[in-house]
Design a protein around this motif. Structure first.
Motif, short mmCIF file in Angstrom:
data_model
loop_
_atom_site.label_atom_id
_atom_site.label_comp_id
_atom_site.label_asym_id
_atom_site.label_seq_id
_atom_site.Cartn_x
_atom_site.Cartn_y
_atom_site.Cartn_z
N ASP A 20 24.56 3.56 16.25
CA ASP A 20 24.11 4.49 15.21
C ASP A 20 24.99 4.41 13.97
OD1 ASP A 20 22.10 5.29 16.90
OD2 ASP A 20 23.10 7.13 17.54
N ARG A 23 24.27 1.05 12.22
CA ARG A 23 22.92 1.09 11.66
C ARG A 23 22.88 1.96 10.40
NH1 ARG A 23 19.79 3.18 15.90
NH2 ARG A 23 19.27 1.08 16.61
N THR A 24 23.50 3.14 10.48
CA THR A 24 23.51 4.03 9.33
C THR A 24 24.30 3.42 8.18
OG1 THR A 24 23.35 5.97 10.78
CG2 THR A 24 24.13 6.34 8.53
N GLU A 27 22.24 0.88 6.46
CA GLU A 27 21.19 1.53 5.66
C GLU A 27 21.74 2.05 4.35
OE1 GLU A 27 19.63 4.64 8.07
OE2 GLU A 27 18.53 3.29 9.42
N ALA A 48 22.90 -3.59 16.31
CA ALA A 48 22.60 -2.86 15.08
C ALA A 48 22.32 -3.82 13.93
CB ALA A 48 23.75 -1.93 14.73
N GLU A 51 18.89 -5.55 14.45
CA GLU A 51 17.75 -4.66 14.27
C GLU A 51 17.63 -4.13 12.84
OE1 GLU A 51 18.33 -1.68 17.24
OE2 GLU A 51 17.65 -2.98 18.89
N SER A 52 18.65 -4.39 12.02
CA SER A 52 18.65 -3.86 10.66
C SER A 52 17.65 -4.59 9.75
CB SER A 52 20.04 -3.97 10.04
OG SER A 52 20.37 -5.33 9.76
#
Length: 267
Positions: A20, A23-24, A27, A48, A51-52
């Motif tokens: 998380d 990933r954040t 983003e 992460a 999947e980004s």
């Protein structure tokens, strides 16, 4: 190879928390992710990143070789294992995480193996971490100047590591600060709070900007989106000479990371 001045650290992040956070961070615009074999989260970082949807070449990825893997017969295989976990065919930077305890593995052996891994394309650049001046000097004797991309060390307003920083600069080695916020100890510092108030910033942003204005790379971590976003804004904060002098006066040689049996003789 240009070492990004700002990145995302993943120390102590495990499992879904690590996924998380990375990933954040991606983003929000982080493009430098720092991990290590001993962190036990390379697979989560790799997940992460995969999947980004962000192109691999757009992200600078750092990992570190643990002390058990510093021998010539283990270093490259361990890095290949890291690459599998990270779901990539190479990292951008690989560091010797800590000097071999008691010098059990000669530093030249580890560096030769790391250079061979670089020549094979497993990593774009190499460096060291937690190296005092004596070991940086030994590393330079083995590699020559212009090879070591960075020395990643504990560095924050309470431990400014000026001798190490000066030596590294003299020999063209960038310094990366870990624990720039001193495990959060600097967040309530009244001097940093005063500087932050003058700039409409947070104390965390001030500490990070202080390091970056000295050309010291930083890799703060957080599990909270608000903190990740706030830390990122430190890149836009400019401190003046008075601010920098006030923070320089906070140095108290307060080392927070000094593991017995692992730490070298610090400067």
């Amino acid at each position: 190879m240009t070492l990004p001045l700002f990145g995302l650290g993943t120390f102590r992040l495990k499992g879904q928390t690590a996924i998380d956070s990375v990933r954040t961070g991606l983003e929000l615009g982080y493009r430098h992710i720092d991990t290590a074999q001993i962190y036990g989260n390379e697979a989560e970082v790799g997940q992460a990143l995969a999947e980004s949807g962000i192109d691999r070449d757009a992200v600078f990825l750092t990992t570190k070789i643990w002390t058990d893997n510093l021998g010539a017969d283990r270093l490259a295989p361990s890095l290949e294992d890291s690459l599998r976990r990270l779901r990539t065919d190479r990292v951008d930077l690989t560091l010797i995480h800590w000097p071999s305890p008691g010098g059990a593995v000669p530093l030249r052996e580890s560096l030769d193996a790391l250079l061979a891994a670089r020549d094979r394309g497993l990593t774009r650049a190499i460096g060291v971490s937690n190296f005092p001046i004596a070991l940086m000097r030994e590393a330079l004797a083995a590699t020559g100047e212009g090879v070591l991309a960075t020395n990643q060390v504990e560095l924050h307003p309470y431990l400014q590591n000026r001798a190490v920083l000066a030596f590294a600069r003299e020999h063209g080695i960038r310094v990366t600060s870990y624990m720039t916020l001193a495990y959060g100890k600097v967040l309530a510092d009244p001097v940093l709070a005063e500087v932050a108030a003058r700039h409409g910033a947070t104390t965390a942003q001030v500490a990070l900007a202080w390091a970056m204005q000295q050309d010291i790379a930083v890799i703060p971590s957080s599990t909270r989106r608000a903190n990740l976003e706030s830390n990122l804004r430190a890149r836009d904060l400019r401190l003046d000479a008075e601010d920098m002098a006030a923070i320089a006066a906070l140095d108290r040689n307060q080392r927070l990371t000094d593991p017995a049996g692992l730490a070298p003789a610090w400067d």
